[in-house]
Design an enzyme around this catalytic site. Sequence first.
Site, short mmCIF file in Angstrom:
data_model
loop_
_atom_site.label_atom_id
_atom_site.label_comp_id
_atom_site.label_asym_id
_atom_site.label_seq_id
_atom_site.Cartn_x
_atom_site.Cartn_y
_atom_site.Cartn_z
N GLY A 72 0.88 -1.21 0.01
CA GLY A 72 0.05 -0.01 0.00
C GLY A 72 0.85 1.04 0.06
O GLY A 72 0.35 2.42 0.50
N LEU A 73 2.04 1.14 -0.59
CA LEU A 73 2.86 2.32 -0.91
C LEU A 73 3.29 3.11 0.37
O LEU A 73 3.21 4.42 0.54
CB LEU A 73 2.02 3.33 -1.71
CG LEU A 73 2.40 3.50 -3.15
CD1 LEU A 73 1.16 4.32 -3.99
CD2 LEU A 73 3.80 4.31 -3.38
N ASN A 99 11.93 6.08 -7.83
CA ASN A 99 10.51 5.77 -8.16
C ASN A 99 9.47 6.55 -7.37
O ASN A 99 9.51 6.92 -6.16
CB ASN A 99 10.26 4.23 -7.84
CG ASN A 99 8.79 3.72 -8.36
OD1 ASN A 99 7.91 4.23 -7.93
ND2 ASN A 99 8.72 2.51 -9.08
N CYS A 130 0.84 0.79 -9.42
CA CYS A 130 0.57 0.01 -8.09
C CYS A 130 -0.66 -0.57 -7.93
O CYS A 130 -1.85 0.01 -8.13
CB CYS A 130 0.75 0.98 -7.05
SG CYS A 130 0.52 0.21 -5.41
N ILE A 190 7.04 -6.07 -15.92
CA ILE A 190 5.76 -5.63 -15.47
C ILE A 190 5.84 -5.38 -14.12
O ILE A 190 6.49 -6.05 -13.25
CB ILE A 190 4.85 -6.83 -15.80
CG1 ILE A 190 5.08 -8.08 -15.16
CG2 ILE A 190 4.58 -6.85 -17.28
CD1 ILE A 190 4.29 -9.30 -15.40
N THR A 192 3.37 -5.99 -10.76
CA THR A 192 2.73 -7.06 -10.25
C THR A 192 1.50 -7.68 -10.79
O THR A 192 0.62 -6.67 -11.20
CB THR A 192 2.55 -7.17 -8.81
OG1 THR A 192 2.05 -6.11 -8.26
CG2 THR A 192 3.94 -7.50 -8.02
N GLY A 216 7.34 -12.85 -8.45
CA GLY A 216 8.19 -13.91 -8.18
C GLY A 216 8.42 -14.83 -9.32
O GLY A 216 7.66 -14.56 -10.37
O1 RRO Z 1 3.42 -0.92 -2.25
C1 RRO Z 1 2.65 -1.46 -2.91
O2 RRO Z 1 1.68 -2.15 -2.34
C2 RRO Z 1 3.17 -1.90 -4.01
C3 RRO Z 1 3.49 -1.27 -5.05
BR1 RRO Z 1 3.85 0.71 -4.80
C4 RRO Z 1 3.75 -1.69 -6.53
O3 RRO Z 1 4.07 -0.87 -7.22
N1 RRO Z 1 3.51 -3.01 -6.73
C5 RRO Z 1 3.37 -3.88 -5.71
O4 RRO Z 1 3.26 -5.09 -5.88
N2 RRO Z 1 2.94 -3.25 -4.64
#
Ligand code: RRO
Length: 307
Positions: A72-73, A99, A130, A190, A192, A216
């Site tokens: 969640g950033l 980023n 995200c 890519i 996720t 993964g």
């Molecule tokens: O922080 C995240 O939950 C997250 C980010 Br910003 C992202 O770009 N990709 C991801 O799988 N998790």
Amino acid sequence: MIDLSVHIGSLALQNPVMTASGTFGYADEFKEICDLNDIGAIITKTVTPHPRPGNPPRRIVELPYGMLNSIGLPNVGVESFIIEKMPFLQTLKTNVIINVAGTDEEGFVFCVQRLEDVSGIAGYELNFSCPNVKGGTSFSSDPGIAERVTRNVRKTTRRPIIAKLTPNVTSISEIGRACENGGADAVSAINTVVGMAIDIKTRRPRLSTGTGGYSGPAIKPIALAKVFELSRCLSIPVIAIGGIACAEDAIEFLIAGATAFQVGTVNFYEPDATMTIKKGLEYYCQKNNIQKIADLIGSIQLKEMAK
Ligand code: RRO
């Protein structure tokens, strides 16, 4: 000596090994394990205009072939990032790419504007993808938004910009083209893949947010297909991400058309993977009589391909 150097627009990398955002902290966490200056480029965890706590636990689930996250950033926000995280990053000789993301379109420009007069930054990766925050993938799901945000950032900086794309779309090449039109120097793909896991005792989702981002080894074939597609339709370089855990994985992506690649989830269980992969690239080149790794890029043989 094998020449491992590659170029992403004006950005010269001593080798194509990069670290994927969110899997390598702010690099200082890895300084005892890796020779940070031997990595082609380090990409930091996403920074946003303001601090964010991230999603509630549980935020990570380990699965047999990959990892599901809904982080969640979380981050300290761009102001504190500059004060707390940049001083160490500025001591590094390698390329440091920041980023950035916003919760709205203006947030991307805000972050880049704030970072523009900070030294030691080789470029920006725009996190258009995200999956774990509201609207987080919207920036790379709609070509109009992707192009507009890229163009607005392009007006703000002369540093290289990389647009990081989601695989969770019908046509990733349409989005890639929009970023290219907006002035991106490269795309990375890519991020996720949206996924889910359920606890069969409680019948509840295992992540607090229900779904999350899957990464993964399991996603490598998906990533490879997207990188192949992008590199055939774009004129700008494609940076591969997705399940790269060893040199052989990385070589597949270079052959498919990637100019460089990012090492992600493997950092969690093999924290010196970047070093092993770099050595493995050299070994492969020696064994196969390749003097310049750049000669591998896009060298895929398609004569027998049926479609
Ligand atoms: O922080 C995240 O939950 C997250 C980010 Br910003 C992202 O770009 N990709 C991801 O799988 N998790």
